[in-house]
Design an enzyme around this catalytic site. Sequence first.
Site, PDB file in Angstrom:
ATOM      1  N   ASN A 285      -7.240  47.502  21.420  1.00 51.27           N
ATOM      2  CA  ASN A 285      -7.944  48.768  21.224  1.00 51.27           C
ATOM      3  C   ASN A 285      -7.100  49.897  21.815  1.00 51.27           C
ATOM      4  OD1 ASN A 285      -9.722  50.879  21.062  1.00 51.27           O
ATOM      5  ND2 ASN A 285     -11.188  50.070  22.562  1.00 51.27           N
TER       6      ASN A 285
ATOM      7  N   LYS B 215      -7.572  53.001  21.564  1.00 53.85           N
ATOM      8  CA  LYS B 215      -8.370  54.195  21.887  1.00 53.85           C
ATOM      9  C   LYS B 215      -7.660  55.452  21.368  1.00 53.85           C
ATOM     10  CE  LYS B 215     -10.338  51.663  25.698  1.00 53.85           C
ATOM     11  NZ  LYS B 215     -10.974  51.659  27.009  1.00 53.85           N
TER      12      LYS B 215
ATOM     13  N   HIS C 149     -18.877  50.592  21.217  1.00 55.43           N
ATOM     14  CA  HIS C 149     -18.060  50.611  22.441  1.00 55.43           C
ATOM     15  C   HIS C 149     -18.750  51.489  23.493  1.00 55.43           C
ATOM     16  CE1 HIS C 149     -14.777  51.310  25.206  1.00 55.43           C
ATOM     17  NE2 HIS C 149     -14.213  50.234  24.694  1.00 55.43           N
TER      18      HIS C 149
ATOM     19  N   GLU D 213     -17.648  53.600  25.467  1.00 52.93           N
ATOM     20  CA  GLU D 213     -17.222  55.011  25.456  1.00 52.93           C
ATOM     21  C   GLU D 213     -17.965  55.787  24.369  1.00 52.93           C
ATOM     22  OE1 GLU D 213     -13.019  54.178  25.297  1.00 52.93           O
ATOM     23  OE2 GLU D 213     -13.146  53.422  27.347  1.00 52.93           O
TER      24      GLU D 213
ATOM     25  N   GLU E 250     -18.201  43.699  27.388  1.00 48.91           N
ATOM     26  CA  GLU E 250     -17.353  44.619  28.156  1.00 48.91           C
ATOM     27  C   GLU E 250     -18.182  45.307  29.235  1.00 48.91           C
ATOM     28  OE1 GLU E 250     -13.605  45.832  25.863  1.00 48.91           O
ATOM     29  OE2 GLU E 250     -15.170  47.252  25.338  1.00 48.91           O
TER      30      GLU E 250
ATOM     31  N   GLY F  14     -11.101  50.045  32.053  1.00 42.94           N
ATOM     32  CA  GLY F  14     -10.137  51.044  32.497  1.00 42.94           C
ATOM     33  C   GLY F  14     -10.123  51.282  33.992  1.00 42.94           C
TER      34      GLY F  14
ATOM     35  N   SER G 161     -10.213  45.742  31.633  1.00 45.96           N
ATOM     36  CA  SER G 161      -9.074  45.582  32.541  1.00 45.96           C
ATOM     37  C   SER G 161      -8.387  44.223  32.423  1.00 45.96           C
ATOM     38  CB  SER G 161      -9.502  45.840  33.995  1.00 45.96           C
ATOM     39  OG  SER G 161      -9.912  47.193  34.151  1.00 45.96           O
TER      40      SER G 161
ATOM     41  N   GLY H 255      -7.725  47.043  26.157  1.00 45.08           N
ATOM     42  CA  GLY H 255      -7.467  48.478  26.040  1.00 45.08           C
ATOM     43  C   GLY H 255      -6.080  48.822  26.578  1.00 45.08           C
TER      44      GLY H 255
HETATM   45  P1  PGA Z   1      -9.330  48.337  29.220  1.00 47.28           P
HETATM   46  O1  PGA Z   1     -10.270  48.703  27.978  1.00 47.28           O
HETATM   47  O2  PGA Z   1      -8.636  47.036  28.886  1.00 47.28           O
HETATM   48  O3  PGA Z   1      -8.378  49.490  29.343  1.00 47.28           O
HETATM   49  O4  PGA Z   1     -10.212  48.179  30.403  1.00 47.28           O
HETATM   50  C1  PGA Z   1     -10.982  47.722  27.293  1.00 47.28           C
HETATM   51  C2  PGA Z   1     -11.830  48.350  26.231  1.00 47.28           C
HETATM   52  O5  PGA Z   1     -12.447  49.400  26.500  1.00 47.28           O
HETATM   53  O6  PGA Z   1     -11.933  47.845  25.102  1.00 47.28           O
END
Ligand code: PGA
Length: 248
Positions: A9, A11, A91, A93, A161, A167, A207, A228
């Site tokens: 992803n 983003k 997601h 976000e 998630e 993140g 993460s 991500g």
């Molecule tokens: P991250 O994001 O690996 O940067 O924590 C994962 C995601 O939001 O899909």
Amino acid sequence: MLDRYVIANWKLNLPPEGIGPYMRELSETEPGPAMVVAPPYPYITEVVKAASDRVSVSAQNAADQDKGAFTGEVSARMLFDCGARYVILGHSERRTIYAESDALVARKVGLALAASLTVVLCIGEDLEARDGGRAGTVLAAQISAAAKGLGGGGDVIVAYEPIWAIGTGRNASGEMVAETVGQIREAIGKSWPYGYADRIPVLYGGSVTPENVGDLVAQGGIDGFLVGGASLDSRKLLAIHEAARTTA
Ligand code: PGA
């Protein structure tokens, strides 16, 4: 064994090494979990063209409408036309920053499945729910709400998630993920049409790095990863894929 996946992803980012070099690296992907790349909308066709037969392409979102006066939106059908075969929906976000409700996510799920896309449905609890022992309840509510979009059937992958792990550099432990995946499958069994609970791949995201992936693969009881930050580096993504491929 269920199908396994490693989904990148991006983003609102592009890989610093450039799309061409990134996709060339990914053509070295060994057989094993399906490798899926989710770029921002305008780059989908470029990534589709650069993808080898080892790599598929996903969108990061889709509209909750099929067509019409919805300025700025992109429909699931258009994404399929452009070569995407997956779409990430719900997601955290989108849910938190853009206030997407469970009902909106369910409408998107229905339209995406009708457009023959495989839905990567994201669910996750915040830290307050986790610390308050309510993670299972929050996840079950998200799962049950999404069921409204499943009427016509279709392929769904669930990505667990935890919001506090996205993140932040703080990933959930394999043990915690395993326990939560059990709760997720139970909730699917209760609220989704018959048969989904046993055949749905459940991924972990939050993460994930080449360093922590081993514990998650060994203990987590999962079918792959939604990655991500680490997915912006093709070598890190390949290292995560390699761990998912060889340790399962
Ligand atoms: P991250 O994001 O690996 O940067 O924590 C994962 C995601 O939001 O899909």
